[in-house]
Design a protein around this motif. Structure first.
Motif, PDB file in Angstrom:
ATOM      1  N   LEU A   1       0.845  -1.182   0.000  1.00  0.00           N
ATOM      2  CA  LEU A   1       0.000   0.000   0.000  1.00  0.00           C
ATOM      3  C   LEU A   1       0.889   1.243   0.000  1.00  0.00           C
ATOM      4  CD1 LEU A   1      -3.037   0.848   0.161  1.00  0.00           C
ATOM      5  CD2 LEU A   1      -2.634   1.252   2.593  1.00  0.00           C
ATOM      6  N   HIS A   2       0.737   2.094  -1.011  1.00  0.00           N
ATOM      7  CA  HIS A   2       1.608   3.276  -1.113  1.00  0.00           C
ATOM      8  C   HIS A   2       1.085   4.472  -0.335  1.00  0.00           C
ATOM      9  CE1 HIS A   2       4.451   1.872  -4.295  1.00  0.00           C
ATOM     10  NE2 HIS A   2       3.490   0.972  -4.447  1.00  0.00           N
ATOM     11  N   ILE A   3      -0.117   4.372   0.181  1.00  0.00           N
ATOM     12  CA  ILE A   3      -0.692   5.508   0.920  1.00  0.00           C
ATOM     13  C   ILE A   3      -0.844   5.095   2.396  1.00  0.00           C
ATOM     14  CG2 ILE A   3      -1.853   6.354  -1.155  1.00  0.00           C
ATOM     15  CD1 ILE A   3      -4.500   5.268  -0.060  1.00  0.00           C
TER      16      ILE A   3
ATOM     17  N   ASP B   1       4.649  19.306  -5.873  1.00  0.00           N
ATOM     18  CA  ASP B   1       3.769  18.161  -5.586  1.00  0.00           C
ATOM     19  C   ASP B   1       2.773  17.950  -6.727  1.00  0.00           C
ATOM     20  OD1 ASP B   1       3.544  18.975  -2.231  1.00  0.00           O
ATOM     21  OD2 ASP B   1       3.393  20.573  -3.690  1.00  0.00           O
ATOM     22  N   ARG B   2       2.122  16.776  -6.640  1.00  0.00           N
ATOM     23  CA  ARG B   2       0.915  16.619  -7.434  1.00  0.00           C
ATOM     24  C   ARG B   2      -0.101  17.556  -6.832  1.00  0.00           C
ATOM     25  NH1 ARG B   2      -2.214  13.096  -6.673  1.00  0.00           N
ATOM     26  NH2 ARG B   2      -1.158  12.029  -4.974  1.00  0.00           N
ATOM     27  N   LEU B   3      -0.971  18.125  -7.665  1.00  0.00           N
ATOM     28  CA  LEU B   3      -1.959  19.048  -7.116  1.00  0.00           C
ATOM     29  C   LEU B   3      -3.048  18.233  -6.408  1.00  0.00           C
ATOM     30  CD1 LEU B   3      -2.911  22.383  -8.404  1.00  0.00           C
ATOM     31  CD2 LEU B   3      -4.800  20.906  -7.850  1.00  0.00           C
TER      32      LEU B   3
ATOM     33  N   ASN C   1       3.715  19.174 -15.482  1.00  0.00           N
ATOM     34  CA  ASN C   1       4.645  18.107 -15.216  1.00  0.00           C
ATOM     35  C   ASN C   1       6.005  18.524 -15.759  1.00  0.00           C
ATOM     36  OD1 ASN C   1       5.584  15.594 -14.576  1.00  0.00           O
ATOM     37  ND2 ASN C   1       3.857  14.548 -15.547  1.00  0.00           N
ATOM     38  N   LEU C   2       6.986  18.745 -14.915  1.00  0.00           N
ATOM     39  CA  LEU C   2       8.287  19.220 -15.404  1.00  0.00           C
ATOM     40  C   LEU C   2       9.105  18.056 -15.948  1.00  0.00           C
ATOM     41  CD1 LEU C   2       9.907  21.656 -12.795  1.00  0.00           C
ATOM     42  CD2 LEU C   2       8.638  22.209 -14.855  1.00  0.00           C
ATOM     43  N   PRO C   3       9.867  18.296 -17.033  1.00  0.00           N
ATOM     44  CA  PRO C   3      10.793  17.248 -17.467  1.00  0.00           C
ATOM     45  C   PRO C   3      11.819  17.009 -16.358  1.00  0.00           C
ATOM     46  CG  PRO C   3      10.717  19.074 -19.044  1.00  0.00           C
ATOM     47  CD  PRO C   3       9.915  19.492 -17.866  1.00  0.00           C
TER      48      PRO C   3
ATOM     49  N   ARG D   1      -1.091  15.009   5.015  1.00  0.00           N
ATOM     50  CA  ARG D   1      -1.015  13.553   5.209  1.00  0.00           C
ATOM     51  C   ARG D   1      -0.348  13.003   3.960  1.00  0.00           C
ATOM     52  NH1 ARG D   1      -2.054  11.024  10.125  1.00  0.00           N
ATOM     53  NH2 ARG D   1      -3.664  12.552  10.610  1.00  0.00           N
ATOM     54  N   ASP D   2       0.659  12.162   4.095  1.00  0.00           N
ATOM     55  CA  ASP D   2       1.327  11.602   2.918  1.00  0.00           C
ATOM     56  C   ASP D   2       1.904  10.235   3.281  1.00  0.00           C
ATOM     57  OD1 ASP D   2       2.326  11.513   0.345  1.00  0.00           O
ATOM     58  OD2 ASP D   2       3.229  13.508   0.446  1.00  0.00           O
ATOM     59  N   GLY D   3       1.605   9.232   2.439  1.00  0.00           N
ATOM     60  CA  GLY D   3       2.085   7.880   2.725  1.00  0.00           C
ATOM     61  C   GLY D   3       3.583   7.893   2.991  1.00  0.00           C
ATOM     62  N   MET D   4       4.347   8.453   2.048  1.00  0.00           N
ATOM     63  CA  MET D   4       5.794   8.553   2.227  1.00  0.00           C
ATOM     64  C   MET D   4       6.238   9.972   1.899  1.00  0.00           C
ATOM     65  SD  MET D   4       8.767   7.547   2.891  1.00  0.00           S
ATOM     66  CE  MET D   4       8.543   5.863   3.371  1.00  0.00           C
ATOM     67  N   ASN D   5       6.140  10.375   0.643  1.00  0.00           N
ATOM     68  CA  ASN D   5       6.610  11.624   0.038  1.00  0.00           C
ATOM     69  C   ASN D   5       8.033  11.473  -0.475  1.00  0.00           C
ATOM     70  OD1 ASN D   5       7.779  14.338  -0.426  1.00  0.00           O
ATOM     71  ND2 ASN D   5       5.655  14.892   0.016  1.00  0.00           N
TER      72      ASN D   5
ATOM     73  N   LYS E   1      12.760  13.151  -0.353  1.00  0.00           N
ATOM     74  CA  LYS E   1      13.949  12.297  -0.507  1.00  0.00           C
ATOM     75  C   LYS E   1      14.755  12.703  -1.741  1.00  0.00           C
ATOM     76  CE  LYS E   1      12.369   8.241   2.000  1.00  0.00           C
ATOM     77  NZ  LYS E   1      12.148   6.779   2.004  1.00  0.00           N
ATOM     78  N   GLU E   2      14.024  13.026  -2.832  1.00  0.00           N
ATOM     79  CA  GLU E   2      14.724  13.407  -4.072  1.00  0.00           C
ATOM     80  C   GLU E   2      15.514  14.706  -3.865  1.00  0.00           C
ATOM     81  OE1 GLU E   2      11.183  11.426  -6.830  1.00  0.00           O
ATOM     82  OE2 GLU E   2      11.424  13.599  -6.791  1.00  0.00           O
ATOM     83  N   TYR E   3      14.929  15.625  -3.116  1.00  0.00           N
ATOM     84  CA  TYR E   3      15.602  16.894  -2.851  1.00  0.00           C
ATOM     85  C   TYR E   3      16.918  16.643  -2.097  1.00  0.00           C
ATOM     86  CZ  TYR E   3      16.573  21.501  -0.831  1.00  0.00           C
ATOM     87  OH  TYR E   3      17.176  22.671  -0.451  1.00  0.00           O
TER      88      TYR E   3
HETATM   89  P1  ADQ Z   1       2.477  10.782  -4.738  1.00  0.00           P
HETATM   90  O1  ADQ Z   1       1.280  11.231  -3.984  1.00  0.00           O
HETATM   91  O2  ADQ Z   1       2.431  11.019  -6.180  1.00  0.00           O
HETATM   92  O3  ADQ Z   1       2.806   9.242  -4.467  1.00  0.00           O
HETATM   93  P2  ADQ Z   1       5.298  11.553  -3.992  1.00  0.00           P
HETATM   94  O4  ADQ Z   1       5.808  10.446  -3.173  1.00  0.00           O
HETATM   95  O5  ADQ Z   1       5.804  12.871  -3.536  1.00  0.00           O
HETATM   96  O6  ADQ Z   1       3.714  11.609  -4.034  1.00  0.00           O
HETATM   97  O7  ADQ Z   1       5.758  11.313  -5.466  1.00  0.00           O
HETATM   98  C1  ADQ Z   1       5.627  12.301  -6.428  1.00  0.00           C
HETATM   99  C2  ADQ Z   1       6.547  12.013  -7.621  1.00  0.00           C
HETATM  100  O8  ADQ Z   1       6.188  12.871  -8.667  1.00  0.00           O
HETATM  101  C3  ADQ Z   1       8.007  12.283  -7.275  1.00  0.00           C
HETATM  102  O9  ADQ Z   1       8.809  11.237  -7.758  1.00  0.00           O
HETATM  103  C4  ADQ Z   1       8.333  13.591  -8.007  1.00  0.00           C
HETATM  104  O10 ADQ Z   1       9.614  13.643  -8.578  1.00  0.00           O
HETATM  105  C5  ADQ Z   1       7.312  13.631  -9.110  1.00  0.00           C
HETATM  106  N1  ADQ Z   1       6.890  15.023  -9.324  1.00  0.00           N
HETATM  107  C6  ADQ Z   1       6.328  15.820  -8.429  1.00  0.00           C
HETATM  108  N2  ADQ Z   1       6.086  17.020  -8.977  1.00  0.00           N
HETATM  109  C7  ADQ Z   1       6.507  16.965 -10.241  1.00  0.00           C
HETATM  110  C8  ADQ Z   1       6.505  17.881 -11.339  1.00  0.00           C
HETATM  111  N3  ADQ Z   1       5.995  19.105 -11.274  1.00  0.00           N
HETATM  112  N4  ADQ Z   1       6.976  17.477 -12.495  1.00  0.00           N
HETATM  113  C9  ADQ Z   1       7.473  16.220 -12.605  1.00  0.00           C
HETATM  114  N5  ADQ Z   1       7.491  15.322 -11.642  1.00  0.00           N
HETATM  115  C10 ADQ Z   1       7.011  15.684 -10.465  1.00  0.00           C
HETATM  116  C11 ADQ Z   1       2.188   8.167  -3.725  1.00  0.00           C
HETATM  117  C12 ADQ Z   1       1.930   8.463  -2.255  1.00  0.00           C
HETATM  118  C13 ADQ Z   1       3.219   8.892  -1.597  1.00  0.00           C
HETATM  119  C14 ADQ Z   1       4.300   7.840  -1.787  1.00  0.00           C
HETATM  120  C15 ADQ Z   1       4.413   7.432  -3.250  1.00  0.00           C
HETATM  121  C16 ADQ Z   1       5.341   6.247  -3.432  1.00  0.00           C
HETATM  122  O11 ADQ Z   1       0.933   9.458  -2.100  1.00  0.00           O
HETATM  123  O12 ADQ Z   1       3.011   9.149  -0.221  1.00  0.00           O
HETATM  124  O13 ADQ Z   1       5.541   8.377  -1.383  1.00  0.00           O
HETATM  125  O14 ADQ Z   1       3.141   7.090  -3.782  1.00  0.00           O
HETATM  126  O15 ADQ Z   1       4.934   5.156  -2.698  1.00  0.00           O
END
Ligand code: ADQ
Length: 735
Positions: free
Chosen positions: A172-174, A280-282, A357-359, A379-383, A387-389
């Motif tokens: 479960l990712h969330i 983030d995703r919106l 969506n940025l390249p 609230r976020d499962g992981m985020n 980590k990428e930052y």
């Molecule tokens: P998400 O809710 O999508 O994932 P997140 O873990 O932050 O959240 O992943 C987002 C991904 O999208 C990142 O890899 C990021 O690089 C990419 N991204 C974000 N903004 C972007 C942009 N403007 N352009 C391009 N790429 C972008 C769900 C859960 C999380 C959990 C993940 C993985 O909600 O909590 O961490 O799955 O299990």
């Protein structure tokens, strides 16, 4: 000629395939869909398996022309992908509906946004079924199947029902919400049963697993111990696997010429400003509005930072078909305009906003350039952004501000953690971040980087698959005792040719299914069982004994007229040749000590029941809220230990009971007495719980001892359920 063993299949199942199909200018286009999962999977050891991926290709049936399906299947197959085709209506109700408009808000604690709608649920079931059929088409029982995420929570059980022996993992990712939220879901039972079809159930953090197990206990009544849930046919394991990132890729990207070029251009553009990023995703769970408002207050309170900082907001379009997401986009864009309108000047915009969506190159360049990353999900499962930052900050340092409500906070304790609902804490963190010395920034980053470089997304996937194989191995070890067909035939043969036969049977959980209520009197023997017992009694050269923990009065009422040997209260009473006799131990004195303590606890423990037997006192806590039971039981045990110290009274933990009884009374002693009274050349004994273990241990090596269920045992063999015991007994009575 050497036989070539077919490769074992490894099947990934997720809502979307790693390849997306769309129609552009009338033509089908195939594009990789981005995501960490594809990277993780591609890094798994290649040799062992043939790898397949099953999922929706991202295009609905209505958008397809005749012949398209065949073309898509052929093209995708070359990449190991197998599509599940869906109608527009199914996508709308299963994906936009039940997944994103019911589960997503509930599991992220946005109860008020959740829509409970039968059409959504029907579509969710229907689509999970379509996925199950696709899995069954591609895989067999030897396959390892890894199911991903909240869109497919029914799938593990659906697959299990057609391939009972397959290895199934579920991740479960969330977040998994607390029981108090989860219990509100109308389909809570089906969802839990669906997930429990898996052998291994993975979550990002321990708390989500704990919430899951607590819901399983309260809704399905199944207990877990150290992450293991014993089911009638299997043991399901719950464990924690915090997803990582492709660390090396992010680390090395800052040297990629395309990224270097992007960083340069950002440096030129923001040459005199500190850059704060928000990526983030919106989604309402990400806390973007609150973040913007906090930033506005920061500007209000800190005019000295005007023109010296910029907040770069990148919002990825997401679930644009769901109404709450459309509304959120409007609100965010209005907020951005209002803040810019209020604070901007001719040469400065406090917020740079992009809805896209940025390249990859631009995204990592932004990470590399940013002085501060403001990651404040509600609230976020992981985020993964956090980590990428951290992974990208190799050359110039920076500061991560991270929400306490993101799963990643456990692994990133050196970040500045904030409560996303508390603007003041966000503002304070911004002040600290903007003035933090570079040396401290580096120190904090380095410890986080060390951790992220170890548990990468590749390691995460390998770890999960290794644990899945391990949980299968543990199950197989338990299975080694399953009564095989040849042993059963041997048992029947030995029974037939024996001169004297002794059959010792436990009652509850062995001959009669356990009743779930706390009224054990309800488990009366059904007529069919009485007939079976009678047939066994009438067999020549056979003695049948029933030994149970139940009181003598109950045993007498049920079986008193039958020619059985009986033991009640685990052997405190024995009935032989029609007469009950009592074990010679004294318990009364201890009862007088134990009962007042239990009664005191009873008053403060709703749902608890005290059962008093002549040679035992039992504390039943099946109907007590589990957390309360945990607290009460530990202090109760503490007190009882104190009172019963140096006595020969034992305190035993049973199935949702604590039992106090003299150590000299147990089923082992009774089994020995029966063996002495009825010397036999065929002995069969069956039982299901910890009290029966003493009996199994007391039996001679050549006896057939059978444990019902999957718990650990000294018995030689195992049968899964009561019905299997009954049918074995039936077979013995057949001529
Ligand atoms: P998400 O809710 O999508 O994932 P997140 O873990 O932050 O959240 O992943 C987002 C991904 O999208 C990142 O890899 C990021 O690089 C990419 N991204 C974000 N903004 C972007 C942009 N403007 N352009 C391009 N790429 C972008 C769900 C859960 C999380 C959990 C993940 C993985 O909600 O909590 O961490 O799955 O299990």
């Amino acid at each position: 000629m050497a036989l070539i063993k077919p490769k074992q299949k490894f099947v990934i199942v997720s809502n979307r395939l790693p390849v997306s199909v769309s129609r552009v200018n009338g033509k089908l286009e195939f594009k990789p869909s981005p995501g960490g999962l594809a990277t993780a999977v591609s890094s798994l050891d290649n040799n062992a398996e043939e790898r397949l991926w099953i999922g929706w290709p991202g295009i609905s049936n209505e958008e397809l022309k005749p012949g398209d399906k065949t073309l898509i299947k052929r093209k995708l197959r070359q990449q190991g992908c197998f599509p599940v085709f869906l109608d527009e209506e199914q996508v709308k109700n299963y994906y936009g509906g039940y997944s994103n408009d019911t589960i997503w808000p509930m599991f992220h604690y946005f109860q008020s946004l959740a829509q409970f709608n039968n059409e959504y649920w029907d579509a969710y079931k229907e689509v999970n079924q379509l996925f199950a059929e696709a899995v069954a088409d591609q895989a067999d029982e030897r396959a390892s199947i890894w199911v991903h995420d909240y869109q497919l929570m029914l799938l593990p059980q659906l697959v299990r029902s057609v391939m009972p022996r397959s290895s199934i993992g579920f991740f479960l990712h969330i977040p998994f919400p607390s029981y108090e939220i989860f219990r509100l879901m109308p389909n809570r039972r089906e969802l839990l049963e669906g997930i429990l079809g898996a052998d291994l159930i993975g979550f990002h953090v321990y708390d989500y697993g704990r919430h899951f197990m607590s819901s399983v206990l309260r809704i399905l009544g199944l207990e877990s111990s150290h992450g293991s849930i014993v089911l009638p046919d299997r043991i399901a394991t719950v464990d924690v696997f915090p997803i990582g990132i492709d660390y090396k890729k992010f680390k090395e990207s800052v040297r990629d010429p395309a990224v270097v070029k992007e960083i340069k251009s950002l440096n030129n553009h923001y040459n005199k400003q500190k850059v704060i990023i928000s990526v983030d995703r919106l989604d309402y769970s990400k806390g973007i509005r609150k973040r913007l408002e906090s930033y506005a207050t920061f500007l209000e309170q800190n005019p000295q930072y005007h023109k010296k900082i910029v907040l770069v907001v990148i919002a990825v379009p997401s679930r644009t078909e769901v109404e709450s997401y459309q509304l959120l986009r409007d609100q965010i864009e209005q907020t951005v305009s209002r803040i810019n309108g209020k604070y901007a000047s001719l040469d400065w915009m406090p917020i740079a906003y992009q809805f896209k969506n940025l390249p990859y190159e631009q995204l990592v360049a932004l990470y590399a350039r940013a002085d501060v990353a403001l990651v404040t999900p509600l609230r976020d499962g992981m985020n993964l952004v956090a980590k990428e930052y951290v992974a990208t900050k190799q050359e110039s340092p920076g500061v991560l501000i991270l929400s306490e409500m993101a799963g990643s906070v456990d692994e990133l304790p050196e970040a500045l953690s904030i409560n996303p609902n508390d603007s003041a804490s966000i503002i304070e963190a911004l002040e600290i971040a903007l003035t933090m010395p570079k040396r401290e920034q580096r120190q904090r980053l380095e410890s986080m980087q060390r951790r992220l470089s170890r548990y990468t997304v590749q390691r995460w996937a390998t770890d999960f698959m290794e644990q899945l194989a391990h949980s299968k191995k543990v199950q197989a070890e338990r299975r080694e005792k399953d009564l095989p067909e040849d042993a059963k035939l041997q048992l029947i043969q030995d029974f037939k040719k024996a001169k004297k036969r002794l059959i010792i049977l436990d009652y509850d959980g062995t001959m009669r299914e356990l009743v779930s209520s706390h009224k054990p009197a309800q488990a009366t023997p059904p007529a069919a069982l009485m007939q079976l017992l009678q047939k066994m009694i009438e067999m020549p050269k056979t003695k049948v004994a029933v030994i149970s923990g139940r009181p003598r009065e109950v045993m007498e009422k049920w079986f008193g007229r039958m020619d059985l040997a009986m033991a009640a209260e685990h052997g405190a009473w024995v009935k032989e040749s029609g007469e009950w006799s009592q074990a010679q131990v004294s318990f009364q004195k201890y009862k007088n000590l134990i009962l007042p303590i239990l009664e005191r606890y009873l008053e403060r423990t709703p749902g608890a029941v005290i059962e008093e037997k002549r040679f035992a006192v039992v504390w039943h806590y099946r109907n007590v809220a589990p957390e309360l039971a945990y607290v009460r039981n530990s202090s109760l045990r503490h007190e009882l230990n104190h009172v019963l110290e140096n006595s020969d009274i034992g305190i035993h933990n049973g199935h949702k009971i604590i039992e106090m009884k003299p150590r000299g009374i147990n089923k082992g002693v009774i089994a020995q007495e029966l063996l002495a009274m009825y010397p036999s050349d065929f002995i069969l004994a069956a039982g299901d719980d910890y009290t029966d273990e003493a009996m199994f241990e007391a039996l001679p090596e050549e006896a057939y001892s059978i444990k019902v269920g999957l718990g650990e045992t000294h018995a030689h063999f195992r049968l899964p359920r009561v019905k299997n015991v009954l049918s074995l007994l039936e077979e013995l009575t057949e001529k």
